[in-house]
Write an enzyme that holds these catalytic residues in place. Structure first.
Site, PDB file in Angstrom:
ATOM      1  N   HIS A 173      -8.087   9.123  -1.869  1.00 36.97           N
ATOM      2  CA  HIS A 173      -7.404   9.117  -0.578  1.00 36.97           C
ATOM      3  C   HIS A 173      -8.234   9.759   0.534  1.00 36.97           C
ATOM      4  O   HIS A 173      -8.232   9.312   1.679  1.00 36.97           O
ATOM      5  CB  HIS A 173      -6.060   9.832  -0.709  1.00 36.97           C
ATOM      6  CG  HIS A 173      -5.074   9.497   0.360  1.00 36.97           C
ATOM      7  ND1 HIS A 173      -3.706   9.559   0.169  1.00 36.97           N
ATOM      8  CD2 HIS A 173      -5.230   9.075   1.634  1.00 36.97           C
ATOM      9  CE1 HIS A 173      -3.084   9.194   1.275  1.00 36.97           C
ATOM     10  NE2 HIS A 173      -3.988   8.908   2.183  1.00 36.97           N
ATOM     11  N   TYR A 183       2.422   9.983  -0.140  1.00 41.03           N
ATOM     12  CA  TYR A 183       3.517   9.455   0.687  1.00 41.03           C
ATOM     13  C   TYR A 183       4.900   9.777   0.126  1.00 41.03           C
ATOM     14  O   TYR A 183       5.890   9.705   0.829  1.00 41.03           O
ATOM     15  CB  TYR A 183       3.409   7.934   0.835  1.00 41.03           C
ATOM     16  CG  TYR A 183       2.151   7.439   1.490  1.00 41.03           C
ATOM     17  CD1 TYR A 183       1.284   8.301   2.159  1.00 41.03           C
ATOM     18  CD2 TYR A 183       1.811   6.097   1.427  1.00 41.03           C
ATOM     19  CE1 TYR A 183       0.123   7.835   2.743  1.00 41.03           C
ATOM     20  CE2 TYR A 183       0.648   5.615   2.018  1.00 41.03           C
ATOM     21  CZ  TYR A 183      -0.190   6.487   2.672  1.00 41.03           C
ATOM     22  OH  TYR A 183      -1.327   6.013   3.247  1.00 41.03           O
ATOM     23  N   LYS A 194      -3.170   5.826  -4.414  1.00 40.95           N
ATOM     24  CA  LYS A 194      -4.267   6.707  -4.012  1.00 40.95           C
ATOM     25  C   LYS A 194      -4.216   8.054  -4.749  1.00 40.95           C
ATOM     26  O   LYS A 194      -3.139   8.626  -4.962  1.00 40.95           O
ATOM     27  CB  LYS A 194      -4.224   6.956  -2.501  1.00 40.95           C
ATOM     28  CG  LYS A 194      -4.248   5.678  -1.671  1.00 40.95           C
ATOM     29  CD  LYS A 194      -4.278   5.966  -0.176  1.00 40.95           C
ATOM     30  CE  LYS A 194      -4.046   4.699   0.629  1.00 40.95           C
ATOM     31  NZ  LYS A 194      -2.630   4.298   0.664  1.00 40.95           N
ATOM     32  N   ASP A 200       0.831  -1.201   0.000  1.00 40.36           N
ATOM     33  CA  ASP A 200       0.000   0.000   0.000  1.00 40.36           C
ATOM     34  C   ASP A 200       0.865   1.249   0.000  1.00 40.36           C
ATOM     35  O   ASP A 200       1.749   1.410   0.847  1.00 40.36           O
ATOM     36  CB  ASP A 200      -0.904  -0.004   1.241  1.00 40.36           C
ATOM     37  CG  ASP A 200      -1.810   1.216   1.299  1.00 40.36           C
ATOM     38  OD1 ASP A 200      -2.951   1.120   0.817  1.00 40.36           O
ATOM     39  OD2 ASP A 200      -1.377   2.262   1.827  1.00 40.36           O
TER      40      ASP A 200
END
Length: 319
Positions: free
Chosen positions: A113, A51, A80, A46
């Protein structure tokens, strides 16, 4: 001990997702940790545009493909759509940017997200001169149509959402002309915030719930609620862990697996990555499950500040 290939669950679109996954935030050291996770049998990886770890994750997956550990089709990769790309004309752009960083041809799962839209542009968190976030007003039903188009184009196999409440899910499910239902809703979920009402709603609509922060918080000052007590020191979890001769972390993971969740874990140490796999080596009694249910207090381990004030923002006590 490694994860077996058959530990997966079929989603409402017919695709199968592993029930235990590996999270890749923060980006520091995540490349090596992702390689270790794959070695121990993790197949659900994931990540997210936000990120800033996608290049690291892509390199790690390609390295394990190169050395023969896995094939691309063995890996279930989740990405996402970030909040600055909610406008329908930007959705595919975000996806393609992520695929380029990963050097993948497709994603297995692509999620919205957050339901909170932000001003498009290069900044992940656009701020005004008043140091407050600049939100955007986007109809998420249009965003979802653009997500559906990405699936139809073959860029992603499955599509879902993250951090959505029942009301927000209903907005998508009741959309005229809906082509593809969300397969999953990824949310913060742990004994202090067990999402029982949302879980029941999702199950009734054949939508899986995927839990993050299942062990509480990693105490990242950027995201973590400093007032939250450490979950894994909870006396009840400690007592139950002692009873089964397991760690409190394993009890917290096992609790969610038995509730039917897909579970994400985030740790970058080899020892803990290996330990997390042991969640399949025991089963909690019905009595212990009910005791853990009783820990719920509607508490979040995450800071709310960035989206507080947004019309789509969800406080911890809202499911």
């Amino acid at each position: 001990m490694a994860l077996s290939k058959d530990r997966g669950i079929t989603m409402n679109d017919g695709n199968k997702i592993p029930i235990l996954g590996f999270g890749t935030y923060p980006p520091d050291a995540c490349e090596e940790a992702t390689k270790i996770a794959i070695e121990f049998g993790f197949r659900l990886i994931d990540s997210a545009y936000l990120y800033q770890s996608e290049e690291h994750v892509g390199r790690a997956v390609r390295a394990k493909i190169s050395d023969g550990t896995v094939k691309r089709e063995d890996i279930f990769y989740t990405g996402k759509l970030w909040s600055t790309f909610h406008r329908p004309e930007l959705v595919r752009k975000c996806l393609e940017e992520s695929l380029k960083k990963l050097q993948f041809d497709y994603m297995d799962l692509f999620l919205i997200h957050s339901p909170c839209s932000m001003k498009p542009g290069p900044d992940l968190f656009p701020m005004g001169e008043d140091k407050k976030p600049i939100f955007d007003n986007v109809d998420l039903r249009q965003t979802w149509e653009a997500m559906e188009a990405c699936k139809d184009a073959g860029l992603v196999r499955s599509i879902g959402v993250s951090n959505f409440t029942r009301k927000q899910l209903e907005m998508i499910l009741n959309k005229p002309g809906l082509k593809h239902k969300p397969v999953i809703n990824q949310v913060e979920c742990h004994p202090y915030r067990n999402q029982s009402k949302l879980l029941a709603f999702c199950k009734s609509n054949n939508i899986l719930v995927e839990g993050y922060s299942v062990l509480g918080s990693q105490r990242d000052p950027k995201w973590s609620n400093p007032d939250a007590p450490p979950l894994l020191e909870d006396p009840l979890l400690v007592a139950i862990a002692k009873k089964y001769n397991k760690s409190p972390a394993l009890v917290a993971i096992r609790y969610q697996l038995q509730r039917g969740l897909v579970v994400l874990v985030k740790t970058y140490t080899r020892k803990r990555i290996e330990e997390n796999v042991q969640a399949f080596s025991f089963q909690l009694s019905e009595e212990d499950m009910k005791s853990i249910d009783g820990l719920h207090k509607g508490m979040s381990f995450l800071k709310p500040e960035i989206f507080a004030g947004h019309p789509q923002y969800n406080p911890p006590d809202v499911e």
